[in-house]
Scaffold this motif. Structure first.
Motif, short mmCIF file in Angstrom:
data_model
loop_
_atom_site.label_atom_id
_atom_site.label_comp_id
_atom_site.label_asym_id
_atom_site.label_seq_id
_atom_site.Cartn_x
_atom_site.Cartn_y
_atom_site.Cartn_z
N ALA A 2 0.83 -1.19 0.00
CA ALA A 2 0.00 0.00 0.00
C ALA A 2 0.87 1.25 0.00
N LYS A 3 0.39 2.28 -0.73
CA LYS A 3 1.09 3.54 -0.79
C LYS A 3 0.72 4.38 0.42
N THR A 4 1.68 5.16 0.93
CA THR A 4 1.41 6.03 2.06
C THR A 4 1.64 7.48 1.67
N THR A 5 0.90 8.38 2.33
CA THR A 5 1.05 9.81 2.11
C THR A 5 1.23 10.48 3.46
N ASN A 25 -4.82 4.64 2.27
CA ASN A 25 -6.18 4.27 1.91
C ASN A 25 -6.30 2.84 1.40
N ASN A 26 -5.23 2.31 0.81
CA ASN A 26 -5.31 0.97 0.21
C ASN A 26 -4.71 -0.11 1.10
N ILE A 27 -4.70 0.11 2.39
CA ILE A 27 -4.10 -0.86 3.31
C ILE A 27 -4.85 -2.17 3.23
N ALA A 28 -4.10 -3.28 3.22
CA ALA A 28 -4.70 -4.60 3.11
C ALA A 28 -4.90 -5.21 4.49
N THR A 29 -5.70 -6.25 4.54
CA THR A 29 -6.06 -6.87 5.81
C THR A 29 -4.83 -7.34 6.59
N ASN A 30 -3.84 -7.87 5.90
CA ASN A 30 -2.66 -8.42 6.58
C ASN A 30 -1.56 -7.39 6.84
N LYS A 69 -7.33 3.40 7.63
CA LYS A 69 -6.91 4.11 6.43
C LYS A 69 -5.93 5.23 6.73
N SER A 70 -5.68 5.47 7.99
CA SER A 70 -4.68 6.46 8.38
C SER A 70 -4.09 6.04 9.71
N SER A 71 -3.03 6.70 10.09
CA SER A 71 -2.44 6.46 11.41
C SER A 71 -1.72 7.73 11.84
N LEU A 89 5.37 3.39 6.99
CA LEU A 89 5.40 2.26 6.06
C LEU A 89 4.24 1.33 6.35
N VAL A 90 3.72 0.73 5.30
CA VAL A 90 2.66 -0.26 5.44
C VAL A 90 3.16 -1.55 4.80
#
Lengths: 110, 114
Positions: A2-5, A25-30, A69-71, A89-90
């Motif tokens: 997933a991309k991070t901003t 926004n595109n974070i995956a379940t794992n 979707k954010s942190s 990083l994700v």
């Protein structure tokens, strides 16, 4: 992966609490959310990692809302020595690979 | 516990010359990475080893870059011939397979190609 901003740069003052927000926004379940810190002329250093809700260690806290979707990385009572680049990083914990973005340059002022 | 060791810390060469960097990971760490960090950017993965085998070298410019980890411990990264755009910091990192939370980075080798 997933991309991070995250913000390119931030300024704060000694003794303040600093919050750096990262969107993914595109974070995956794992996927887990991991933050690294890099001082000039040094390699990046692992700060904290979390999956959901809140994680706290001796250095920082990491807040992750329910939708993940954010942190937000929270640094309590910063000092001049916290001036560094912070990378969000994700990554999948089972995947040994991580991808760094440009990070957030945090500048602490006296 | 000793950290990741790298040498040299600095290197200046002229374009078309060759250069080699050395990395000694944390003892017992099976996974070893080489990254390239250009000024103002985040580190970019060049190659990943698991013991002495290559896991991922998709971003390694293989016409000029090579890396090896013959005995599954130390590793060397070589550039031959160097180009001006190879000027960067080359970071080595290692990870313990049993504790997958973090990669541990060395101090890096700063390369300047003139």
């Amino acid at each position: 992966l997933a991309k991070t901003t995250q913000p390119i740069s931030m300024d704060s003052y000694e003794g303040q609490e600093v919050n750096i927000t990262c969107s993914h926004n595109n974070i995956a379940t794992n996927d887990y959310i991991t933050w690294y810190q890099q001082f000039p002329s040094q390699g990046p250093r692992f700060i904290i990692q979390g999956y959901k809700t809140k994680v706290t260690n001796e250095v920082a806290s990491l807040f992750i809302p329910a939708d993940r979707k954010s942190s937000t990385l929270s640094l309590p009572r910063v000092s001049l020595s916290d001036t560094a680049v912070y990378y969000c990083l994700v990554c999948d914990k089972e995947d040994d690979k991580i991808i760094f973005g440009k990070g957030t340059r945090l500048h602490i002022l006296p | 516990e000793a950290g990741v060791a790298q040498s040299p810390r600095y290197k200046i060469i002229e374009k078309r010359q060759s250069v080699a960097f050395w990395c000694n990971p944390i003892s017992g760490h099976a996974t070893l990475y080489w990254y390239q960090q250009i000024l103002g950017q985040g580190p970019k993965l060049l190659i990943q080893f698991q013991n002495n085998g290559v896991v991922d070298d998709s971003q390694l410019p293989k016409d000029r870059f090579s890396a090896e980890r013959l005995k599954g411990v130390d590793s060397t990264l070589k550039i031959q011939p160097a180009k001006l755009e190879d000027s960067a910091v080359y970071l080595c990192a290692s990870k313990n397979t049993d504790s997958p939370d973090a990669q541990y980075f060395g101090p890096g080798t700063r390369l300047l190609v003139l």
